[in-house]
Write a protein that holds these residues in place. Structure first.
Motif, PDB file in Angstrom:
ATOM      1  N   UNK A 175      38.442 -20.277  -2.886  1.00 61.33           N
ATOM      2  CA  UNK A 175      38.076 -19.461  -4.051  1.00 61.33           C
ATOM      3  C   UNK A 175      37.079 -20.191  -4.953  1.00 61.33           C
ATOM      4  N   UNK A 176      37.260 -21.503  -5.129  1.00 65.32           N
ATOM      5  CA  UNK A 176      36.318 -22.288  -5.919  1.00 65.32           C
ATOM      6  C   UNK A 176      34.954 -22.286  -5.232  1.00 65.32           C
ATOM      7  N   UNK A 177      34.952 -22.494  -3.919  1.00 60.49           N
ATOM      8  CA  UNK A 177      33.692 -22.498  -3.168  1.00 60.49           C
ATOM      9  C   UNK A 177      32.988 -21.152  -3.296  1.00 60.49           C
ATOM     10  N   UNK A 178      33.728 -20.072  -3.179  1.00 59.98           N
ATOM     11  CA  UNK A 178      33.126 -18.732  -3.289  1.00 59.98           C
ATOM     12  C   UNK A 178      32.577 -18.484  -4.690  1.00 59.98           C
ATOM     13  N   UNK A 179      33.275 -18.943  -5.715  1.00 62.73           N
ATOM     14  CA  UNK A 179      32.784 -18.774  -7.091  1.00 62.73           C
ATOM     15  C   UNK A 179      31.475 -19.545  -7.285  1.00 62.73           C
ATOM     16  N   UNK A 180      31.395 -20.762  -6.745  1.00 60.38           N
ATOM     17  CA  UNK A 180      30.170 -21.546  -6.875  1.00 60.38           C
ATOM     18  C   UNK A 180      29.007 -20.882  -6.134  1.00 60.38           C
ATOM     19  N   UNK A 181      29.284 -20.309  -4.964  1.00 60.22           N
ATOM     20  CA  UNK A 181      28.247 -19.581  -4.232  1.00 60.22           C
ATOM     21  C   UNK A 181      27.761 -18.378  -5.041  1.00 60.22           C
ATOM     22  N   UNK A 182      28.704 -17.663  -5.636  1.00 58.50           N
ATOM     23  CA  UNK A 182      28.348 -16.468  -6.417  1.00 58.50           C
ATOM     24  C   UNK A 182      27.492 -16.834  -7.627  1.00 58.50           C
ATOM     25  N   UNK A 183      27.827 -17.931  -8.300  1.00 61.52           N
ATOM     26  CA  UNK A 183      27.036 -18.356  -9.459  1.00 61.52           C
ATOM     27  C   UNK A 183      25.623 -18.744  -9.012  1.00 61.52           C
ATOM     28  N   UNK A 184      25.505 -19.464  -7.906  1.00 63.81           N
ATOM     29  CA  UNK A 184      24.194 -19.822  -7.379  1.00 63.81           C
ATOM     30  C   UNK A 184      23.367 -18.592  -7.034  1.00 63.81           C
ATOM     31  N   UNK A 185      24.018 -17.596  -6.434  1.00 62.54           N
ATOM     32  CA  UNK A 185      23.319 -16.354  -6.094  1.00 62.54           C
ATOM     33  C   UNK A 185      22.860 -15.610  -7.347  1.00 62.54           C
ATOM     34  N   UNK A 225      19.536 -23.396  -7.495  1.00 63.23           N
ATOM     35  CA  UNK A 225      19.930 -24.706  -6.980  1.00 63.23           C
ATOM     36  C   UNK A 225      20.607 -25.515  -8.075  1.00 63.23           C
ATOM     37  N   UNK A 226      21.658 -26.246  -7.726  1.00 64.81           N
ATOM     38  CA  UNK A 226      22.271 -27.138  -8.721  1.00 64.81           C
ATOM     39  C   UNK A 226      21.347 -28.311  -9.020  1.00 64.81           C
ATOM     40  N   UNK A 227      21.489 -28.863 -10.213  1.00 67.80           N
ATOM     41  CA  UNK A 227      20.660 -29.986 -10.638  1.00 67.80           C
ATOM     42  C   UNK A 227      21.002 -31.254  -9.843  1.00 67.80           C
ATOM     43  N   UNK A 271      29.266 -29.330  -3.702  1.00 66.63           N
ATOM     44  CA  UNK A 271      28.109 -28.483  -3.966  1.00 66.63           C
ATOM     45  C   UNK A 271      26.866 -29.339  -3.753  1.00 66.63           C
ATOM     46  N   UNK A 272      26.121 -29.044  -2.708  1.00 66.38           N
ATOM     47  CA  UNK A 272      24.936 -29.837  -2.365  1.00 66.38           C
ATOM     48  C   UNK A 272      23.735 -29.409  -3.199  1.00 66.38           C
ATOM     49  N   UNK A 273      22.739 -30.280  -3.351  1.00 70.89           N
ATOM     50  CA  UNK A 273      21.539 -29.933  -4.125  1.00 70.89           C
ATOM     51  C   UNK A 273      20.760 -28.743  -3.555  1.00 70.89           C
ATOM     52  N   UNK A 274      21.031 -28.405  -2.288  1.00 69.74           N
ATOM     53  CA  UNK A 274      20.375 -27.250  -1.679  1.00 69.74           C
ATOM     54  C   UNK A 274      21.056 -25.938  -2.056  1.00 69.74           C
TER      55      UNK A 274
END
Length: 141
Positions: free
Chosen positions: A43-53, A111-113, A132-135
């Motif tokens: 769920x954390x991984x999916x939330x981070x993907x959604x924020x990046x999108x 992309x994350x900083x 969370x990778x820089x990519x």
């Protein structure tokens, strides 16, 4: 010739069954905790993907703030204010963020900083990470 079992034989069988039951319950408890931890990690991984999108789609920066402890949560916001949040389920706690701090920054291109590592833990289980990778890719090793 006797038919049936003696009381001693019955007690031995019951003792063996009780020991096997205790072992099965201990293994089941470990399995349930591991499943809860994996679910929270996904769920954390999916939330981070959604924020990046969202950052990519809207071409704007986002900040994800992490709250550690018993009521661990993620809250993400853009320059207009809070947009969403995720309460970490099943009693799982965020125990670490590397690099140290409590925020994850996304640039306007999604992309994350930096590269970030979020440590999650349930009880005395080993810490599991979401990376969370820089990519922008999110990995759950």
């Amino acid at each position: 010739m006797r038919l049936g079992f003696t009381l001693l034989e019955m007690l031995v069988v019951l003792a063996v069954l009780a020991i096997l039951g205790v072992l099965a319950i201990a293994n089941l408890n470990a399995y349930v905790q591991s499943s809860r931890l994996n679910q929270a990690r996904q769920e954390v991984a999916e939330a981070l993907r959604a924020v990046g999108n969202r950052a990519l789609t809207e071409s704007r920066g986002y900040t994800v703030t992490l709250t550690t402890g018993t009521a661990s949560r993620l809250e993400w916001a853009n320059s207009d204010g809070n947009v969403g949040s995720l309460l970490i389920p099943n009693g799982v706690q965020i125990v670490s963020l590397t690099p140290t701090g409590s925020t994850i920054q996304y640039a306007g291109r999604g992309f994350p900083i930096n590269q970030y590592r979020i440590g999650l833990q349930l009880g005395s289980r080993p810490v599991r990470e979401v990376v969370l990778l820089p990519t922008g890719k999110v990995v759950t090793p």
